[in-house]
Design a protein around this motif. Structure first.
Motif, PDB file in Angstrom:
ATOM      1  N   LYS A   5      64.049  41.437  44.225  1.00 41.14           N
ATOM      2  CA  LYS A   5      63.796  42.255  44.753  1.00 41.14           C
ATOM      3  C   LYS A   5      62.554  41.689  44.939  1.00 41.14           C
ATOM      4  CE  LYS A   5      66.280  46.605  42.960  1.00 41.14           C
ATOM      5  NZ  LYS A   5      66.594  47.574  41.640  1.00 41.14           N
ATOM      6  N   LYS A   6      61.833  42.117  45.701  1.00 48.80           N
ATOM      7  CA  LYS A   6      60.305  41.975  46.435  1.00 48.80           C
ATOM      8  C   LYS A   6      59.090  42.796  45.637  1.00 48.80           C
ATOM      9  CE  LYS A   6      61.197  42.451  50.734  1.00 48.80           C
ATOM     10  NZ  LYS A   6      60.923  42.431  52.509  1.00 48.80           N
ATOM     11  N   LEU A   7      58.139  41.981  45.427  1.00 46.42           N
ATOM     12  CA  LEU A   7      57.023  42.678  44.178  1.00 46.42           C
ATOM     13  C   LEU A   7      56.267  42.478  45.095  1.00 46.42           C
ATOM     14  CD1 LEU A   7      58.350  41.302  40.591  1.00 46.42           C
ATOM     15  CD2 LEU A   7      59.293  43.743  41.565  1.00 46.42           C
ATOM     16  N   PHE A   8      55.342  44.062  44.737  1.00 46.62           N
ATOM     17  CA  PHE A   8      53.807  44.325  45.157  1.00 46.62           C
ATOM     18  C   PHE A   8      53.354  44.720  43.757  1.00 46.62           C
ATOM     19  CE2 PHE A   8      55.192  48.059  45.657  1.00 46.62           C
ATOM     20  CZ  PHE A   8      53.899  49.049  45.649  1.00 46.62           C
ATOM     21  N   TYR A   9      51.675  44.273  43.950  1.00 44.81           N
ATOM     22  CA  TYR A   9      50.790  44.437  43.374  1.00 44.81           C
ATOM     23  C   TYR A   9      49.439  45.104  43.566  1.00 44.81           C
ATOM     24  CZ  TYR A   9      47.274  43.432  39.651  1.00 44.81           C
ATOM     25  OH  TYR A   9      46.203  44.295  38.846  1.00 44.81           O
ATOM     26  N   THR A  10      48.607  46.460  43.656  1.00 44.34           N
ATOM     27  CA  THR A  10      47.672  46.427  44.274  1.00 44.34           C
ATOM     28  C   THR A  10      46.909  46.732  43.392  1.00 44.34           C
ATOM     29  OG1 THR A  10      49.466  48.137  45.939  1.00 44.34           O
ATOM     30  CG2 THR A  10      46.993  48.706  45.647  1.00 44.34           C
ATOM     31  N   GLU A  11      45.349  46.188  43.770  1.00 49.82           N
ATOM     32  CA  GLU A  11      44.340  46.432  42.789  1.00 49.82           C
ATOM     33  C   GLU A  11      43.355  47.445  43.689  1.00 49.82           C
ATOM     34  OE1 GLU A  11      41.999  43.061  41.601  1.00 49.82           O
ATOM     35  OE2 GLU A  11      43.762  42.213  40.780  1.00 49.82           O
ATOM     36  N   THR A  12      42.746  48.667  43.153  1.00 47.97           N
ATOM     37  CA  THR A  12      41.864  49.421  44.334  1.00 47.97           C
ATOM     38  C   THR A  12      40.497  49.541  43.404  1.00 47.97           C
ATOM     39  OG1 THR A  12      44.560  51.038  44.211  1.00 47.97           O
ATOM     40  CG2 THR A  12      41.963  52.519  44.499  1.00 47.97           C
ATOM     41  N   TYR A  13      39.642  49.533  44.421  1.00 45.71           N
ATOM     42  CA  TYR A  13      38.660  49.975  44.054  1.00 45.71           C
ATOM     43  C   TYR A  13      37.869  51.506  44.989  1.00 45.71           C
ATOM     44  CZ  TYR A  13      38.333  45.002  42.873  1.00 45.71           C
ATOM     45  OH  TYR A  13      38.915  44.035  42.148  1.00 45.71           O
TER      46      TYR A  13
END
Length: 441
Positions: A5-13
């Motif tokens: 599976k493809k994985l995503f990571y999010t950083e939110t400001y």
């Protein structure tokens, strides 16, 4: 052999609107087979959702984007995307300064994420997608909520106010309201899914419906949501004092579920500074508004935003602001040093205040406000308050944390009878500036 599976990571400001945008980005990525990871080292796709309201945030984000170059060298196939407000404002600078970035996507293009990721995957060439303006309301997209108790629901996008210090109208565009029926349907489904508290989002929720021909306003929306049985509490942010009216106040007074908490950013307690900020009201108007709210809803809490060190602010202005907060007596105030934002009128004002002076004024203001907050909270000692149970305390797993309808944080010893997402009554025994402590009754 099963495909990995493809994985995503999010950083939110940034603000709650950015956090909600990240939930909508996650929802879109789920539709094309991506799953979220909290480990950036495992990610096939990294999205940095940016803010540009303050210079300090921009510097931090620039540093973070720069750090991603190392990850690109380790894994050339990783996709790195910069999205949100800073992407909207500085699209060309980002593409030029950070060639390792694959995608730059503006605030008006959030709903296009799936097709943009497909372009990157197919071509492996940098993709720039930044519309200058949104010609119409963007279509709704799938959303993955971070929590299970409270949910954000955007009711409108953009801002028409053009305060001289603020970049938001330039990066979020003009006001666009979602249809009332769509909002109500989303909240009704959230209630069915088990969410107990809804926070309505907008740069200025009081302007809801003004861009529409349907003659529906914010009070009408509140009345409709108040009828949804499965929702326990309704909050909203942010209100512009100039547009808060009697109809909204009366609606909140007569409602069952709308929380008695008014967040009214005043920004300054001096009329000259308010005029230079283009806020559209005076301190006299603001005082009358507060009096009206407190007469209608005596138990309401009142919080605000204040900017310290706006260009042209002098000692006399500071004294007026300090006296203003002493007389208004806010439950809490969120205070900020003025930050020059390129592209805003105030950034070009000649009489900028030095950083040391801004910090000194901020300390003055915070000392006074913290004492007021403590005094107000102490008045609650011995009383019983209704609290929505949010979960364990971050600092002590034996304690639970929740909020009152007036948005005060409450801690108490866990008894084992509480249900996360349930409503309990807490007897307040101790009051601090930012926290109330008590016991279950």
């Amino acid at each position: 052999m099963q495909e990995q599976k493809k994985l995503f990571y999010t950083e939110t400001y940034g603000c709650q609107m950015n956090l909600n945008d990240s939930e909508r980005l996650a929802g879109q990525l789920r539709t094309i087979g991506y799953e979220e990871t909290e480990n950036v080292d495992k990610a096939d796709l990294i999205l940095i959702n940016t803010c540009c309201v303050r210079e300090s945030a921009e510097k931090k984000i620039h540093g973070r984007i720069g750090e991603m170059k190392r990850r690109k060298l380790i894994n050339p196939n990783i996709i790195i995307g910069v999205v949100g407000c800073m992407a909207q404002k500085d699209k060309d600078k980002i593409m030029k300064k950070f060639p390792h970035v694959n995608l730059v996507m503006g605030t008006h293009n959030t709903h296009q994420l799936v097709e943009l990721i497909a372009k990157v995957e197919q071509s492996r060439e940098p993709v720039l997608a930044v519309w200058d303006q949104a010609e119409r309301l963007a279509p709704d997209v799938p959303t993955v909520r971070k929590g299970q108790i409270s949910a954000w629901v955007p009711i409108m996008y953009g801002c028409n106010n053009f305060c001289t210090y603020c970049i938001v109208p330039y990066v979020r565009g003009r006001e666009r309201s979602r249809p009332l029926d769509d909002i109500v349907a989303e909240i009704r489904q959230l209630g069915i899914d088990g969410f107990k508290e809804i926070t309505l989002l907008g740069q200025n929720v009081n302007s809801y419906g003004k861009d529409s021909e349907l003659q529906t306003d914010f009070a009408d929306l509140l009345q409709a949501i108040d009828q949804i049985d499965t929702i326990a509490r309704i909050r909203y942010m942010t209100s512009h004092p100039r547009d808060m009216n009697d109809k909204v106040i009366d609606t909140i007074k007569n409602s069952k579920k709308i929380c008695e908490h008014f967040h009214l950013p005043v920004q300054s307690g001096n009329n000259d500074i308010l005029e230079r900020m283009n806020r559209g009201y005076t301190t006299e108007y603001y005082r009358q508004l507060v009096d009206k709210i407190r007469q209608a809803i005596p138990n309401a809490s009142l919080t605000t935003d204040l900017i310290v060190g706006f260009p042209g602010e002098n000692e006399e202005h500071v004294i007026e602001t300090l006296e203003f907060i002493k007389t208004i007596r806010y439950d809490a105030a969120y205070t900020f040093l003025y930050s020059q934002r390129s592209g805003t009128p105030a950034a070009k004002y000649p009489d900028q205040v030095s950083l040391p002076e801004k910090k000194a004024r901020l300390n003055q203001l915070m000392a006074i406000q913290n004492e007021i907050s403590l005094q107000i909270n102490k008045q609650l000692v011995g009383s019983s308050v209704e609290v929505l149970v949010e979960g364990p305390s971050k600092n002590d797993e034996n304690k639970l944390m929740g909020r009152t309808r007036t948005n005060k944080i409450v801690l108490w010893e866990k008894t084992g009878t509480e249900i996360i997402g349930g409503l309990v009554n807490i007897q307040i025994d101790t009051a601090q500036t930012w926290v109330l402590k008590g016991r279950l009754i």
